[in-house]
Motif scaffolding. Sequence first.
Motif, PDB file in Angstrom:
ATOM      1  N   HIS A 129      11.219   6.616 -12.529  1.00  0.00           N
ATOM      2  CA  HIS A 129       9.844   7.130 -12.889  1.00  0.00           C
ATOM      3  C   HIS A 129       9.997   7.779 -14.204  1.00  0.00           C
ATOM      4  CE1 HIS A 129       9.704   6.168  -8.766  1.00  0.00           C
ATOM      5  NE2 HIS A 129       8.512   5.953  -8.793  1.00  0.00           N
ATOM      6  N   GLN A 130      11.174   8.151 -14.684  1.00  0.00           N
ATOM      7  CA  GLN A 130      11.162   9.022 -15.967  1.00  0.00           C
ATOM      8  C   GLN A 130      11.228   8.131 -17.146  1.00  0.00           C
ATOM      9  OE1 GLN A 130      10.286  12.315 -15.761  1.00  0.00           O
ATOM     10  NE2 GLN A 130      10.025  11.643 -13.410  1.00  0.00           N
ATOM     11  N   THR A 131      10.467   8.140 -18.114  1.00  0.00           N
ATOM     12  CA  THR A 131      10.512   7.245 -19.140  1.00  0.00           C
ATOM     13  C   THR A 131      10.051   7.934 -20.265  1.00  0.00           C
ATOM     14  OG1 THR A 131       8.019   6.483 -18.733  1.00  0.00           O
ATOM     15  CG2 THR A 131       9.810   4.826 -18.030  1.00  0.00           C
ATOM     16  N   PHE A 176       2.683   3.868 -16.039  1.00  0.00           N
ATOM     17  CA  PHE A 176       2.059   3.610 -14.782  1.00  0.00           C
ATOM     18  C   PHE A 176       2.400   2.225 -14.236  1.00  0.00           C
ATOM     19  CE2 PHE A 176      -0.655   6.852 -16.760  1.00  0.00           C
ATOM     20  CZ  PHE A 176      -0.835   7.598 -15.710  1.00  0.00           C
ATOM     21  N   GLY A 177       3.288   1.535 -14.802  1.00  0.00           N
ATOM     22  CA  GLY A 177       3.773   0.274 -14.259  1.00  0.00           C
ATOM     23  C   GLY A 177       4.261   0.163 -13.167  1.00  0.00           C
ATOM     24  N   THR A 178       4.669   1.351 -12.506  1.00  0.00           N
ATOM     25  CA  THR A 178       5.233   1.236 -11.193  1.00  0.00           C
ATOM     26  C   THR A 178       4.038   1.295  -9.946  1.00  0.00           C
ATOM     27  OG1 THR A 178       5.695   3.674 -11.132  1.00  0.00           O
ATOM     28  CG2 THR A 178       7.536   2.355 -11.475  1.00  0.00           C
ATOM     29  N   VAL A 179       2.845   1.792 -10.637  1.00  0.00           N
ATOM     30  CA  VAL A 179       1.826   1.522  -9.776  1.00  0.00           C
ATOM     31  C   VAL A 179       1.174   0.262  -9.961  1.00  0.00           C
ATOM     32  CG1 VAL A 179      -0.585   2.677  -9.348  1.00  0.00           C
ATOM     33  CG2 VAL A 179       1.462   4.119 -10.011  1.00  0.00           C
ATOM     34  N   TYR A 180       0.896   0.022 -11.003  1.00  0.00           N
ATOM     35  CA  TYR A 180       0.365  -1.434 -11.577  1.00  0.00           C
ATOM     36  C   TYR A 180       1.114  -2.601 -10.634  1.00  0.00           C
ATOM     37  CZ  TYR A 180      -1.972   1.144 -15.328  1.00  0.00           C
ATOM     38  OH  TYR A 180      -2.796   1.702 -16.126  1.00  0.00           O
ATOM     39  N   VAL A 233       0.943  -1.284  -0.029  1.00  0.00           N
ATOM     40  CA  VAL A 233       0.031  -0.009   0.089  1.00  0.00           C
ATOM     41  C   VAL A 233       0.887   1.310  -0.082  1.00  0.00           C
ATOM     42  CG1 VAL A 233      -1.655   1.213   1.267  1.00  0.00           C
ATOM     43  CG2 VAL A 233      -1.994  -1.340   1.113  1.00  0.00           C
ATOM     44  N   PHE A 234       1.889   1.326   0.873  1.00  0.00           N
ATOM     45  CA  PHE A 234       2.891   2.327   0.921  1.00  0.00           C
ATOM     46  C   PHE A 234       3.432   2.492  -0.583  1.00  0.00           C
ATOM     47  CE2 PHE A 234       7.275   3.666   1.055  1.00  0.00           C
ATOM     48  CZ  PHE A 234       7.174   4.793   1.851  1.00  0.00           C
ATOM     49  N   ASN A 269       4.605   5.441  -5.338  1.00  0.00           N
ATOM     50  CA  ASN A 269       4.876   5.603  -6.744  1.00  0.00           C
ATOM     51  C   ASN A 269       3.890   6.267  -7.473  1.00  0.00           C
ATOM     52  OD1 ASN A 269       7.142   3.831  -6.572  1.00  0.00           O
ATOM     53  ND2 ASN A 269       6.043   1.783  -6.772  1.00  0.00           N
ATOM     54  N   ALA A 270       2.561   6.449  -7.037  1.00  0.00           N
ATOM     55  CA  ALA A 270       1.789   7.392  -7.718  1.00  0.00           C
ATOM     56  C   ALA A 270       2.109   8.847  -7.588  1.00  0.00           C
ATOM     57  CB  ALA A 270       0.432   7.068  -7.268  1.00  0.00           C
ATOM     58  N   VAL A 271       2.634   9.314  -6.485  1.00  0.00           N
ATOM     59  CA  VAL A 271       3.029  10.387  -6.128  1.00  0.00           C
ATOM     60  C   VAL A 271       4.296  10.942  -7.212  1.00  0.00           C
ATOM     61  CG1 VAL A 271       3.927  12.256  -4.535  1.00  0.00           C
ATOM     62  CG2 VAL A 271       2.025  10.756  -3.978  1.00  0.00           C
ATOM     63  N   LEU A 272       5.299   9.740  -6.953  1.00  0.00           N
ATOM     64  CA  LEU A 272       6.439  10.159  -7.595  1.00  0.00           C
ATOM     65  C   LEU A 272       6.446  10.170  -9.081  1.00  0.00           C
ATOM     66  CD1 LEU A 272       8.810   8.028  -5.346  1.00  0.00           C
ATOM     67  CD2 LEU A 272       8.817  10.183  -5.177  1.00  0.00           C
ATOM     68  N   LEU A 273       5.443   9.350  -9.630  1.00  0.00           N
ATOM     69  CA  LEU A 273       5.158   9.500 -11.145  1.00  0.00           C
ATOM     70  C   LEU A 273       5.077  10.738 -11.660  1.00  0.00           C
ATOM     71  CD1 LEU A 273       4.752   7.396 -13.395  1.00  0.00           C
ATOM     72  CD2 LEU A 273       2.138   7.667 -12.935  1.00  0.00           C
ATOM     73  N   TYR A 274       4.631  11.787 -10.772  1.00  0.00           N
ATOM     74  CA  TYR A 274       4.659  13.200 -11.577  1.00  0.00           C
ATOM     75  C   TYR A 274       5.683  14.341 -10.662  1.00  0.00           C
ATOM     76  CZ  TYR A 274       0.125  11.704 -13.229  1.00  0.00           C
ATOM     77  OH  TYR A 274      -0.734  10.968 -13.970  1.00  0.00           O
TER      78      TYR A 274
END
Length: 216
Positions: free
Chosen positions: A83-85, A90-94, A65-66, A71-76
């Motif tokens: 996280h930069q591709t 969204f793979g890091t969240v899935y 859960v953490f 990852n959802a926050v760090l994605l942006y």
Amino acid sequence: MNEWISSILSIVIVLAFLVGLEQVGKRLGWTDETIRKSVHIAVGHWSLLAVWLMDSWYVAAVPLVFFTFANAVLLYKSPSPVHQTERKSFGTVYYPIALLIILYFFFESEPLAFLAGSLVLAWGDGMAALIGRKYGTVIYDLYGQKRSFQGSVAMFLSSYVVLFLLFLWNDVVMWQVVTYGFIISIIATLTEAISYRDWDNFTIPIIVTVATSLLL
């Protein structure tokens, strides 16, 4: 050790390892993609910590859960190559969401199936991307997304090695190690090939876990 403490400790271990791996990768001149996929492979081994240190699925769910929300926050927000591709991934969240699902259904009753799904995603999908990007010359196209034959071979071989060793470690009889490992690796490879974009991080662990459960 109290399993709640183990749960928190596993978060600290993973974070420390990932930061260290990223720094090592930068010093060695790895590409962002190599760092990202190396992290992808490393993260899958959290499942081993969970099985060794925790007994309850809901305790083991805390780190997942953490990492889902982190990852959802760090994605942006994150400048990290993890996280930069080339496009927003969204793979890091899935990834942790899929592990949460198999954790809930299999962690306590069939830990072997849980480990199979997690480790095949880590090694199979990770090596498929690394080998495919560097050596992929024979390309096939499925609904607009390109995969390489070399990457698919790497997916199959990495998955098979992981399952072979995992099944042996869990005292599965040899004929099942050989044949079921082969069948599940084929299933994992086909799943990776037909999954759209980042959805392989979600589909692979679930399908591999279910296949392992059904066969064993």
